[in-house]
Write an enzyme that holds these catalytic residues in place. Structure first.
Site, PDB file in Angstrom:
ATOM      1  N   ASP B  64       1.025  -1.472   0.153  1.00 34.12           N
ATOM      2  CA  ASP B  64       0.483  -0.231  -0.171  1.00 34.12           C
ATOM      3  C   ASP B  64       0.877   1.246  -0.122  1.00 34.12           C
ATOM      4  OD1 ASP B  64      -1.825   1.542   0.119  1.00 34.12           O
ATOM      5  OD2 ASP B  64      -3.209   0.553   1.385  1.00 34.12           O
ATOM      6  N   SER B 103       2.746   7.831 -19.670  1.00 30.04           N
ATOM      7  CA  SER B 103       1.552   8.254 -19.958  1.00 30.04           C
ATOM      8  C   SER B 103       1.903   9.542 -20.577  1.00 30.04           C
ATOM      9  CB  SER B 103       1.197   9.182 -18.602  1.00 30.04           C
ATOM     10  OG  SER B 103       0.192   9.603 -19.240  1.00 30.04           O
ATOM     11  N   TYR B 116      -3.664  16.061 -12.962  1.00 33.38           N
ATOM     12  CA  TYR B 116      -2.824  15.114 -13.796  1.00 33.38           C
ATOM     13  C   TYR B 116      -1.265  14.865 -14.072  1.00 33.38           C
ATOM     14  CZ  TYR B 116      -2.633  10.417 -17.090  1.00 33.38           C
ATOM     15  OH  TYR B 116      -2.638   9.310 -16.872  1.00 33.38           O
ATOM     16  N   LYS B 120       2.367  13.511 -13.102  1.00 39.23           N
ATOM     17  CA  LYS B 120       2.826  12.592 -14.587  1.00 39.23           C
ATOM     18  C   LYS B 120       4.458  13.292 -15.115  1.00 39.23           C
ATOM     19  CE  LYS B 120       0.141   9.176 -14.679  1.00 39.23           C
ATOM     20  NZ  LYS B 120       1.050   7.292 -14.435  1.00 39.23           N
TER      21      LYS B 120
END
Lengths: 256, 256
Positions: B64, B103, B116, B120
């Site tokens: 985790d 990405s 986001y 990235k």
């Protein structure tokens, strides 16, 4: 003529301080500056610098963009949340400019600086994303990409820390590479560090341009480093070139 | 022949799942896979996929990397802290490979995705920084840059949220641009989304290469978009080009 309203964060020192002084003491009083800092106890330096030339042009406000002081929060979330607070108003008025202080560490990875570079790369990603949308609202986003600044290294000689663990715990090879890296940093600062006044000129170019670019580079000495990054999309040439530049500073490190 | 030990995070679905299946069921049993996921209740899918071909090649472990689920923490701090946990061991053994899933959002800003993209881009900065140092330890860092994946859009149709405030509160112009953006996303997914199996092949190339590159692109369809970013260092051409590509999808939006 109506004054241009300018909000500047981080005005207690460095680039923020210099920019606030320059705009607030503009002889034609073209700008109304809201200068913010985290701790208002530090406002005396700004007041000293404007030499009383700030009547009707300067307000100093507290703006605490984080209560943690973490690199990521200040550099990234502080930047994004400050911008977002002003976007609805800018969209409504139909024009606006957002200038963000970028860094060479946002364009190029630097050894022993993975978290710092991560936060500065993140600022690039956020600004590119915002700029694409905001040009539809006549709002221009510009990144002012700075190299080393003369105040930086003197104020924060220990800023670059080995990222993987404290220096006391790392192996001898990592420690030796870190020493070489520090020597390289010292040389770069000697050769390429800029005064904040030179950087403020670039901010002024961006503020006054009728068609602002997305990126401005304050330091042409750092530009040629871009070519290995751009010439090969697989990125390997950049990794090798930077390694050679940094770790062969004094010939101690083997060439690979 | 000694097995190559491979740790793969995020194995409950998507790329992580496919890669774990491929390596753990390798006919020659070349790999010993430690497949991690946040929630072990989801391990049945992985066990189903390996079809019993995982004797001596697969262990499933809980890892985790965050208790918050925040984008920044998972994408960035999770990546960095996982790498850092294994670095001392890799340095001591004198070799190693680190493959990070990148990405298109880490290379190019995308409207309505500022947080986001920030996370990235940050991964890119962290990996470039680490790669420069780690090649001195015979440790190769590679970014596997992925475009849209077939599972993504179906699993997370609402992933792209307007960043500046919830859709209910934004002005009509922003909402209209967001609708256009969603149409554009739909088209991109229809035309360019890849199956995870195609992406796994690129991971295998990187794992098996004797001299791994720093960046691998899984999707050549997305590469040409790089040229406006690279051809003009001031970045403005990229901002304009992306805006045109995205917001003229259906001709509703004015050209600027």
């Amino acid at each position: 003529m109506e004054q241009t309203v300018v909000l500047i964060t981080g005005c207690s020192s460095g680039i923020g301080l210099s920019l606030a002084v320059r705009l607030a003491s503009d002889p034609a009083k073209m700008y109304k500056v809201y200068a913010t800092m985290r701790n208002l106890a530090k406002k005396e330096r700004l007041l000293d610098c404007v030499k009383g030339l700030h009547k009707d042009t300067l307000d100093i406000l507290q703006l605490d963009i984080t209560d943690q002081g973490q690199i990521l929060e200040v550099n990234l979330l502080g930047t994004i949340s400050t911008i977002q607070a002003f976007l609805p108003g800018m969209k409504a008025q139909g024009h606006g400019r957002i200038l963000v202080t970028g860094s060479i560490g946002g364009l190029k990875g630097l050894p022993f600086n993975e978290v710092y570079c991560a936060s500065k790369f993140a600022v690039e990603g956020a600004c590119e994303s915002l700029a694409i949308l905001l040009q539809h609202f006549n709002i221009h986003v510009s990144l002012i990409e700075c190299g080393p600044v003369n105040t930086d290294f003197l104020d924060n000689p220990q800023r670059a820390e080995p990222g993987d663990c404290s220096l006391q715990q790392v192996d001898a090879h990592t420690r030796s590479l870190y020493d070489t890296y520090l020597q390289h940093c010292g040389m770069v600062f000697q050769n390429a560090a800029q005064d904040t006044e030179d950087i403020v000129k670039v901010f002024l170019d961006a503020i006054q341009s009728s068609n602002p670019a997305f990126r401005y580079y304050t330091n042409n000495a750092l530009l040629p480093l871009s070519s290995p990054k751009i010439s090969a999309l697989d990125g390997s040439q950049y990794i090798r070139t930077m390694s050679k530049i940094i770790f062969s500073t004094n010939g101690k490190e083997e060439q690979k």
